[in-house]
Design a protein around this motif. Sequence first.
Motif, mmCIF file in Angstrom:
data_model
loop_
_atom_site.group_PDB
_atom_site.id
_atom_site.type_symbol
_atom_site.label_atom_id
_atom_site.label_comp_id
_atom_site.label_asym_id
_atom_site.label_seq_id
_atom_site.Cartn_x
_atom_site.Cartn_y
_atom_site.Cartn_z
ATOM 1 N N PHE A 124 2.425 8.366 2.887
ATOM 2 C CA PHE A 124 1.829 9.655 3.635
ATOM 3 C C PHE A 124 1.568 9.349 5.059
ATOM 4 C CE2 PHE A 124 0.528 10.317 -0.613
ATOM 5 C CZ PHE A 124 0.568 11.824 -0.618
ATOM 6 N N ARG A 125 2.079 8.418 5.929
ATOM 7 C CA ARG A 125 2.145 8.188 7.086
ATOM 8 C C ARG A 125 2.903 9.027 8.034
ATOM 9 N NH1 ARG A 125 0.192 3.722 9.419
ATOM 10 N NH2 ARG A 125 0.604 2.405 7.750
ATOM 11 N N GLY A 126 2.315 9.907 8.949
ATOM 12 C CA GLY A 126 2.904 11.028 9.437
ATOM 13 C C GLY A 126 3.208 12.369 8.889
ATOM 14 N N GLU A 180 -0.344 4.921 1.400
ATOM 15 C CA GLU A 180 -0.605 4.872 2.604
ATOM 16 C C GLU A 180 0.702 5.046 3.449
ATOM 17 O OE1 GLU A 180 -2.750 2.185 6.074
ATOM 18 O OE2 GLU A 180 -3.064 1.470 4.295
ATOM 19 N N GLU A 181 1.707 3.986 2.998
ATOM 20 C CA GLU A 181 2.976 4.090 3.963
ATOM 21 C C GLU A 181 3.576 5.522 3.646
ATOM 22 O OE1 GLU A 181 3.909 2.141 6.274
ATOM 23 O OE2 GLU A 181 2.083 0.832 5.790
ATOM 24 N N ALA A 213 6.503 11.060 -1.025
ATOM 25 C CA ALA A 213 5.077 10.946 -1.180
ATOM 26 C C ALA A 213 4.433 11.142 -2.454
ATOM 27 C CB ALA A 213 4.279 11.812 -0.064
ATOM 28 N N ARG A 232 -0.482 -8.348 10.283
ATOM 29 C CA ARG A 232 -0.080 -8.203 11.570
ATOM 30 C C ARG A 232 -0.637 -9.574 12.323
ATOM 31 N NH1 ARG A 232 1.777 -3.072 12.213
ATOM 32 N NH2 ARG A 232 1.193 -1.494 10.627
ATOM 33 N N ARG A 275 10.791 13.792 2.548
ATOM 34 C CA ARG A 275 9.414 12.842 2.901
ATOM 35 C C ARG A 275 8.609 13.340 1.999
ATOM 36 N NH1 ARG A 275 7.626 12.143 8.741
ATOM 37 N NH2 ARG A 275 6.488 10.818 7.802
ATOM 38 N N ASP A 302 0.627 -1.229 -0.003
ATOM 39 C CA ASP A 302 -0.097 -0.180 0.016
ATOM 40 C C ASP A 302 1.074 1.211 -0.078
ATOM 41 O OD1 ASP A 302 -1.913 1.909 0.243
ATOM 42 O OD2 ASP A 302 -3.082 0.893 1.828
ATOM 43 N N ARG A 306 -2.326 14.616 2.383
ATOM 44 C CA ARG A 306 -3.154 13.692 1.942
ATOM 45 C C ARG A 306 -2.713 13.571 0.389
ATOM 46 N NH1 ARG A 306 -2.163 12.131 5.854
ATOM 47 N NH2 ARG A 306 -3.458 11.795 7.924
#
Length: 682
Positions: A90-92, A87-88, A169, A265, A165, A84, A96
């Motif tokens: 944009f994490r933190g 999602e990874e 993204a 997980r 970062r 994904d 968006r």
Amino acid sequence: MRQIGLATMLLAGTALSALAEDLPVRSVTLSSGGLAQIERSGEVAAGGSVTFRAPTTDIDDLLRSLVVADPAGTVEGVRLPARDLAEEAFRGLPLRPADFESRAALLNALRGQEATATGATGRIADAQETQQGLRVTLITPRGLVTALLREGEEVQLTDAGLAARVARAAEALAAARTADERRVEIGLRADRARNVAVLYVTGAPLWKPSWRLLVPAPGSTQTQARLQGWAVVENASGSDWERIRLALVSGEAAAFHQPLYEPIRVPRIEMPVRVPDAVRVQADTGTRPPPPPPPPAPAPMAAPTVQGGVAERQRALGGAPSGFAAAQQDRADPSAPALPIQAAATAGRVAFALGEPVTIRAGETANVPFLDARLPADRVWWIQDLSARNPLSAIRIRNSLPTALPDGLVTVFGAEGNEAGAFLGDAEIRTVAQGDTRILAFARDRDVQFTTASSSTDRIARIGARRGFVIVDIARTEEVAIAIDPRGGRGPIIVDVPRRQGATPRFPVVAEGDFGLRAEATLAAEPATMRLPFERAVRQEVPLWDAGLGDLVLLRWREFDIEQNQRRLPGGPGTLERLQEILGRTAQDVPGRADLAATVEALEGVRRLLDELRTRIRVWRVTEAALGRARQAVEDRTGQELAEARRRLNAASRESEQAAAVADQAWENWLRAVQALLTRGG
């Protein structure tokens, strides 16, 4: 609307390395199990890495099967974007994916971040598109500063880590737009250029063989058929196959799929927060008498012992590989394949390697020849369904190649005479192992007709006995007769009949298989009849005594209605007649016939004694009836008539006793004869 180069703006201070060219595909092996073994190879510079693109659906298989062959380097690892990706990435981040719709939206999402624009440094407060350009408002220690960005000007984020970062993204967002593939990078470490190869196995559309078979004419002296194999191949790898080595494998290798590319997980047990336990107090209920003592324990018993064991055996199977080169045919029609084909076989696996490079673009479907051979063959008629009227036209081939032939459909053409070049029909070929024979039916012959009839005959094979029973062993012949009119045709005819449980075929069986039992005959232009007999052993037991009557010794004729139960008695109607009929059908040389004849003779004697017993019982019943009337007369008479009635009563009583004694004797005679009969064979 003017735009600012976002790559320059977002990567402030970072460098973009040029992506290496994809490692080309050199060899592909397609499996009939739905797998593809792909080999990529090429020259890699010193310190360079290997990159290529692969469909996202293949990444799981690639991660589990990747093999790198680097003669002078060391493999550092494999890197590729996350499953994904967006999602990874944009994490933190305060961003968006929707914030990348415009530069103003992107800067507004970065409000509060420190940036430099047109020489002014401050925290981003607002960004808005205007006719003159992008107006950016910065908050500085001295107040608000508005910067107007024109073509070629940039906004630089002070936080280089954040800028990197955001750049990643943006890259992830671009990659996510092509979510059906991923770029795979294999890190290598070496001090010189060299040739590197990468091998992996992925899922792929299975290759589908189809066959062309040129068959000799019926009655021809030609003993070979020409078989050509073509394979339908789809390139669904996402990469072009430019002059690759292509191999086609037919086999049943075990294949699994594991979601290695999917983040998984592991659920954990949730432990509650420990809190002090509540204080509980039991109320005092007063005293009670003490409980009685337990009874004394019984003496212990010895425990039973159990002994057992498990036996395990293991077998190892192996086979030496073998190969052959298919002979090139010089016939002009149809043409032989332009490229030489190599075939190799190992245990449970056959590989056909095309001798010249093949080009198949990504997403294309190709049909390539992989076999051209001549096999021993002859034209036959084939009867599969005994209820049909006409046999099938078929060709019988034997696989004389040192490899197996995989499943597929066969298009059958004539090779000579009136059939030369004509389409004769389609057939299905199932996997043919080396040396095996297959019959391929491609049409129904309406000229040849056949009719079937079934019959069953019994032959007494042996007579035996055991206490109270006559044992008859019968050899039952169940025959299928097939009357065939070939209408002047000549050649072999093959008939498949189902197996019969418990029956043994009494005709030559040329083969056995899922089809049942196979018989063969040769037709010589005249009507003929094939007879296919089966023999079944049948045992019949003829009881001489009905066990439902209980113990013979305990029976009493006065308490038993012989007339009503005479069919259940030895000597009664039924059993004797049945044994006489069996004796009449038994040949003189059959083992046990003499014993059966003696049993029939003894049973005839029992019949005579039973008839005598029945007669004596009827006489006794008549005297019993007369005795009953005499007793009634004594009760009804007086005076002189009473004396006469008593005299007659005494006479009737004597007659009844005499009749009963005679019946008792007849019963004893019959019982002795029956006991002697039942002990035969005991």
